[in-house]
Every structure is written in C-alpha cells, then in structure tokens.
Design a protein around this motif. Structure first.
Motif, PDB file in Angstrom:
ATOM      1  N   GLU A 142      34.631   8.109 -16.065  1.00  0.00           N
ATOM      2  CA  GLU A 142      35.351   7.612 -14.892  1.00  0.00           C
ATOM      3  C   GLU A 142      36.838   7.605 -15.198  1.00  0.00           C
ATOM      4  O   GLU A 142      37.255   7.257 -16.306  1.00  0.00           O
ATOM      5  N   ASP A 143      37.651   8.007 -14.215  1.00  0.00           N
ATOM      6  CA  ASP A 143      39.073   8.132 -14.514  1.00  0.00           C
ATOM      7  C   ASP A 143      39.758   6.770 -14.607  1.00  0.00           C
ATOM      8  O   ASP A 143      39.288   5.757 -14.083  1.00  0.00           O
ATOM      9  N   GLU A 144      40.884   6.772 -15.322  1.00  0.00           N
ATOM     10  CA  GLU A 144      41.619   5.542 -15.603  1.00  0.00           C
ATOM     11  C   GLU A 144      42.081   4.839 -14.330  1.00  0.00           C
ATOM     12  O   GLU A 144      42.088   3.609 -14.258  1.00  0.00           O
ATOM     13  N   GLU A 145      42.489   5.610 -13.341  1.00  0.00           N
ATOM     14  CA  GLU A 145      43.029   5.001 -12.125  1.00  0.00           C
ATOM     15  C   GLU A 145      41.998   4.107 -11.447  1.00  0.00           C
ATOM     16  O   GLU A 145      42.282   2.968 -11.087  1.00  0.00           O
ATOM     17  N   LYS A 146      40.812   4.630 -11.280  1.00  0.00           N
ATOM     18  CA  LYS A 146      39.773   3.854 -10.600  1.00  0.00           C
ATOM     19  C   LYS A 146      39.402   2.613 -11.412  1.00  0.00           C
ATOM     20  O   LYS A 146      39.280   1.504 -10.866  1.00  0.00           O
ATOM     21  N   GLN A 147      39.244   2.784 -12.724  1.00  0.00           N
ATOM     22  CA  GLN A 147      38.808   1.658 -13.548  1.00  0.00           C
ATOM     23  C   GLN A 147      39.882   0.571 -13.655  1.00  0.00           C
ATOM     24  O   GLN A 147      39.581  -0.621 -13.570  1.00  0.00           O
ATOM     25  N   PHE A 148      41.141   0.947 -13.841  1.00  0.00           N
ATOM     26  CA  PHE A 148      42.191  -0.059 -13.954  1.00  0.00           C
ATOM     27  C   PHE A 148      42.415  -0.770 -12.621  1.00  0.00           C
ATOM     28  O   PHE A 148      42.716  -1.969 -12.574  1.00  0.00           O
ATOM     29  N   GLY A 149      42.237  -0.030 -11.524  1.00  0.00           N
ATOM     30  CA  GLY A 149      42.322  -0.658 -10.206  1.00  0.00           C
ATOM     31  C   GLY A 149      41.249  -1.716 -10.026  1.00  0.00           C
ATOM     32  O   GLY A 149      41.495  -2.794  -9.459  1.00  0.00           O
ATOM     33  N   ARG A 150      40.049  -1.440 -10.527  1.00  0.00           N
ATOM     34  CA  ARG A 150      38.962  -2.419 -10.466  1.00  0.00           C
ATOM     35  C   ARG A 150      39.312  -3.665 -11.263  1.00  0.00           C
ATOM     36  O   ARG A 150      39.034  -4.795 -10.835  1.00  0.00           O
ATOM     37  N   LEU A 151      39.927  -3.461 -12.428  1.00  0.00           N
ATOM     38  CA  LEU A 151      40.314  -4.605 -13.255  1.00  0.00           C
ATOM     39  C   LEU A 151      41.314  -5.497 -12.526  1.00  0.00           C
ATOM     40  O   LEU A 151      41.157  -6.721 -12.487  1.00  0.00           O
TER      41      LEU A 151
END
Length: 392
Positions: A142-151
């Motif tokens: 999963e790309d960083e953008e999606k995961q960091f946005g979730r955080l």
C-alpha cells in the motif's frame, strides 16, 4: 547389431526422460538487498521469501514442479537492480521476479521489466504512483500517501492533540525524501495541521542536535519523521534528550516491530502505520512466529514481522496462484508465452493471504488495510485500523 541398436535407442530414450525437460523447476527471480543502507530492513525479507518457498514446495510446488529462486544482490544500489532484472530475465530465464526491495530500486528496474516483458513485484516499494503506466510492474503493498493519511485521520478522531507539526526527513533515501518533502506536507495541509518547512538530515549524520533544536523552537504537537528505523531512532532520542514532549509519528517507512527496542523508552507514544498485523488471522500469527524463529537461526533478531516481510511472503503465494491458473510449465521453449499468461492472469485477480482477505488491485496496486500502531507500555500495540479501499 540390431540388438545393440535397440539397446542404444532405449538408453537414449531413458536419458531424455530423465533430462532437463522432465527435471526442470519453476524459476522465479529474487532481487535482494542484503548489503548497503537497506540491509537492516531488506535482509529479513529474504527469510520471509525462503519460508514461503519452503511451504510451497512442501505442498507440491507449482503445477507439480518445485519452485527455484534465482537470486541477485543489489547492495541497495538502484543501478544494480536494473542489472539484476536484465540478468534474471535474459540469462536465467525466470518466469517472474520477486523484488527489488525498495522504491528507488524498483523505479529503475521496472523499466527493464517493461522492456523484457516479465512480471516484477517489489517487496516493499510504496512511493505513490510507482506503477502508473506499467504493464509488468505490480505491487502487493500500500502506498505511503494512503497509509499516512489514515494515520492522521485516526489520531485526530481519537483526540490526539494535532494542531501543529514539524517534519524531518532523510535526504538521500528515495522514499524518505519523497515522503518528507512532498507527501507529509500535502497530507498535513489536507488535515488542517499547520507545519513548518521540512528539515533535511543526512543518512550518515551522527549529530542531529541542530535539527532537533530547530524543531523545538516551534513546540509542535507532532513531529513527523520520514526515515528508516536507525535514522528515526537517532532523531527521536535527540528530540527527547532536548526535552520534546509531544507525539512522534511516521508512515510505513520505519514501522518495524524492532523499533520498540531500538527507540527504547524515548519511543514511548510513537504512532506509525503498517500494512500487516500479526493477529489478523491464524495463518498470519503462524507466519509471524515462524519468521521470528527462522530469522533468529540466521542471526537476525526480530521482534515480529515487518509488513514488507509479510508482503514478501504473500507475493510469492500470489505468484503461485496466478501461475497455477495460467498452467505454467517452466519449459524454456514456452518462456515468452508463459510470462505473458502470468501477467494476463494478474488482471482482475483476487487473493487472500496474511495481509488480508479478497485483496484486489486498483490499477497495478493492491488495496490493503492499514493498521495504526502505537508503542505503548513498551509494546507494539494496535491503536486503530482502517479497512482496505474497494477496487473499481
């Protein structure tokens, strides 16, 4: 003479039946990085790959044939990832390639995969847009953008003070640089979190006191670090030494269970995001336990599997699923045909493993769940989770 001729013909036939056409394996290339800056995070992925390979072969291999790894070492050098892709595809005749490990290596090697028309699936590459426009480059990550946005959405929803932030990143590392200069600022803005200009440090820096002092001047609620575990640890310890009391956050880049020990007491309260949770299902827990034990045998101390280790494991099983459906034989005479069938089989595929159930792909990227992890009471704990997005 007739007897001798018949005997000779029989002998030749027997030899042919036992020869390469009937003894060949299913060859999969594996580009690894067990030296250089990526060694700490990439070497354990070799353990995960070997576990998957052993399990697949113990269960009969692929279409009744054993699977063989043909490995190439990059030393963490993107140029060597390109060399490896060419060697594995042209000289070794592999059906598909697992790896390379990082986004920097993959950005280069994907070009070779496209030209040589062979499926390539990295272990951990998570830079947004990396597979855009690609036919042969796919990712079970999963790309960083999606995961960091979730955080960021999670910590705000759970009441963590997050009005202001500072960003610090490692300038030489591709994913860290991209996350620190582009991704973090964008997502902090989108979530209404004020921040200063990103602060760069070098990978080999030992003294980070000046950067930490600069961060403390604004007294931010959050410090977002884009760095591999060792570098992140140096930043965190210096920040705490200078008296920083706020939350430290990060994306997938340093979210390895080993950071609990690496960061020490200074890491308490750190929040990060990962694509794997050992308690997802029984198989995930079994893999995690087997991985820790096998890594220890090889002199690698792991507190648990990193999501890149789980992605490595699942990627090989995904390749097995697609190859079996495509009916691959490993016959060198059918190499181009079978490579094409494998890539065709990726389109519309769904896969269940230790990362998630019914994983689908949007474009060439998997849609995976996200697990928000907090170091709490000196433990790797689940703070929150987000389900995988739906595929179109």
């Amino acid at each position: 003479m007739k007897f001798k001729a018949s005997y000779l013909a029989a002998a030749v036939l027997t030899f042919n039946l036992a020869g390469p056409a009937f003894a060949q394996t299913i060859k999969i290339g594996n580009i690894v990085a067990t030296a250089g800056p990526l060694k700490g995070v990439a070497e354990p992925a070799v353990v995960a790959a070997d576990i998957a390979l052993a399990e697949i072969n113990a269960a009969g291999g692929i279409n009744g044939k054993k699977v063989e790894f043909v490995r190439f070492e990059t030393g963490s050098d993107p140029k060597q990832a390109s060399v490896g892709a060419r060697k594995l595809a042209q000289d070794d005749g592999v059906l598909a390639i697992l790896g390379p490990f990082s986004s920097g290596e993959s950005a280069v090697a994907f070009n070779d995969a496209e030209r040589l028309k062979v499926l390539m699936m990295p272990n951990s590459a998570s830079t947004p847009g990396l597979t855009d426009g690609k036919t042969y480059g796919w990712r079970l990550s999963e790309d960083e953008e999606k995961q960091f946005g979730r955080l960021l959405r999670s910590i705000k929803a759970k009441g963590v003070k997050a009005n202001t932030a500072e960003i610090i990143y490692i300038s030489e590392e591709v994913v860290s640089n991209s996350a620190g200069t582009k991704l973090y600022p964008k997502l902090l803005d989108e979530n209404g979190i004020k921040h200063g200009a990103p602060i760069a440090v070098q990978y080999k820096s030992f003294d980070m006191s000046a950067q930490a002092a600069q961060i403390l001047q604004s007294k931010p609620d959050l410090v977002a670090i884009a760095a591999l575990p060792d570098s992140a640890s140096k930043v965190i310890k210096e920040l705490r030494r200078q008296g920083y009391k706020g939350r430290i956050i990060g994306s997938q880049i340093f979210s390895d269970p080993n950071v609990v020990k690496l960061f020490g007491p200074e890491g308490e309260g750190t929040i990060m995001v990962a694509g794997f949770w050992r308690g997802f299902n029984a198989r995930a827990q079994a893999f995690n336990d087997k991985f820790v034990a096998e890594a220890k045998k090889r002199g690698i101390e792991k507190a648990g599997a990193h999501h890149s280790d789980a992605q490595t494991y699942d990627t090989l099983f995904l390749m097995k699923q697609v190859m079996e459906k495509a009916g691959v034989t490993g016959d060198p005479a059918k190499l181009e045909q079978e490579r094409a069938a494998i890539v065709a089989g990726m389109k519309g595929v769904k896969f269940s493993g230790i990362l998630g159930d019914n994983i689908c792909f949007a474009g060439n990227d998997a849609e995976l769940p996200g697990y928000i992890i907090e170091i709490k009471d000196g433990q790797w704990t689940k703070f929150d989770e987000a389900p995988a997005d739906k595929c179109n």
